[in-house]
Design a protein around this motif. Structure first.
Motif, PDB file in Angstrom:
ATOM      1  N   THR A 265     -29.290 -56.966  16.063  1.00 23.86           N
ATOM      2  CA  THR A 265     -30.415 -57.876  16.249  1.00 23.86           C
ATOM      3  C   THR A 265     -30.607 -58.747  15.014  1.00 23.86           C
ATOM      4  OG1 THR A 265     -31.481 -56.255  17.676  1.00 23.86           O
ATOM      5  CG2 THR A 265     -32.883 -57.981  16.803  1.00 23.86           C
TER       6      THR A 265
ATOM      7  N   LYS B  21     -27.890 -61.322  14.864  1.00 26.46           N
ATOM      8  CA  LYS B  21     -28.092 -62.367  15.866  1.00 26.46           C
ATOM      9  C   LYS B  21     -29.118 -63.381  15.369  1.00 26.46           C
ATOM     10  CE  LYS B  21     -29.071 -63.117  20.733  1.00 26.46           C
ATOM     11  NZ  LYS B  21     -29.407 -62.485  22.011  1.00 26.46           N
ATOM     12  N   LYS B  22     -30.203 -62.880  14.748  1.00 27.46           N
ATOM     13  CA  LYS B  22     -31.229 -63.768  14.199  1.00 27.46           C
ATOM     14  C   LYS B  22     -30.666 -64.640  13.079  1.00 27.46           C
ATOM     15  CE  LYS B  22     -35.220 -60.932  15.341  1.00 27.46           C
ATOM     16  NZ  LYS B  22     -36.314 -60.096  14.823  1.00 27.46           N
TER      17      LYS B  22
ATOM     18  N   CYS C  95     -25.359 -64.987  14.195  1.00 26.54           N
ATOM     19  CA  CYS C  95     -24.110 -64.360  14.633  1.00 26.54           C
ATOM     20  C   CYS C  95     -23.904 -64.586  16.131  1.00 26.54           C
ATOM     21  CB  CYS C  95     -24.145 -62.866  14.335  1.00 26.54           C
ATOM     22  SG  CYS C  95     -22.676 -61.978  14.869  1.00 26.54           S
TER      23      CYS C  95
ATOM     24  N   MET D 271     -22.767 -63.764  19.824  1.00 30.06           N
ATOM     25  CA  MET D 271     -22.673 -62.506  20.565  1.00 30.06           C
ATOM     26  C   MET D 271     -21.748 -62.645  21.770  1.00 30.06           C
ATOM     27  SD  MET D 271     -24.523 -60.282  19.016  1.00 30.06           S
ATOM     28  CE  MET D 271     -25.155 -60.613  17.402  1.00 30.06           C
TER      29      MET D 271
ATOM     30  N   VAL E 180     -17.974 -61.670  16.577  1.00 28.85           N
ATOM     31  CA  VAL E 180     -18.875 -60.935  15.678  1.00 28.85           C
ATOM     32  C   VAL E 180     -18.134 -60.539  14.405  1.00 28.85           C
ATOM     33  CG1 VAL E 180     -20.234 -58.825  15.394  1.00 28.85           C
ATOM     34  CG2 VAL E 180     -20.363 -60.109  17.542  1.00 28.85           C
TER      35      VAL E 180
END
Length: 145
Positions: A2, A5-6, A9, A11, A17
């Motif tokens: 998470t 991702k913020k 990154c 997904m 990744v």
């Protein structure tokens, strides 16, 4: 995941990744990639386990390991270091494979009453496994002069 991702990154795939992590994360913050166990490494482990059981059966029947020892040593050596704890070593078989080394430890030195650290025990186990599988060749008397 998470947090990554913020930070931007992607997904979309594992490869994406991994590439993003390689480019963006601080080396000190990265965890090592998990080692992948392949079919070949599982086969090496299974073969070593079977050879260890066979060697134990030979000794249990009162037979020597002389003829079988090279096969057993090769099977043990083929197991990757990260899987060696899973081999399931038989004490009597190991005593036989390590006899030249064990003979050098004087009786009075076998139980000093001192506690080994976990790290020392791990190092000793790795050394003895390496001797048992022939990675370290032990020559009684110090070898050729």
């Amino acid at each position: 995941m998470t947090k990554m991702k913020k930070q931007g990154c992607p997904m979309t795939s594992i490869e994406a990744v991994r590439a993003w992590r390689e480019k963006h994360l601080n080396i000190a913050m990265r965890k090592p990639e998990p080692r992948r166990t392949t079919a070949a490494t599982r086969d090496h482990l299974a073969h070593a386990q079977a050879c260890m059981r066979g060697a134990a059966a030979l000794l249990g029947a009162g037979l020597p390991l002389d003829i079988f020892a090279p096969t057993l040593r090769a099977a043990l050596a083929a197991v990757p270091p990260e899987l060696r704890d899973a081999v399931g070593l038989d004490l009597e078989v190991m005593k036989t494979l390590l006899a030249p080394v064990l003979a050098l430890i004087p009786e009075e030195g076998k139980d000093t009453g001192e506690k080994m650290t976990d790290e020392d025990a791990q190092d000793a186990g790795q050394f003895l496994y390496s001797v048992a599988c022939g990675e370290i060749i032990f020559v009684p008397g110090g070898g050729p002069s």
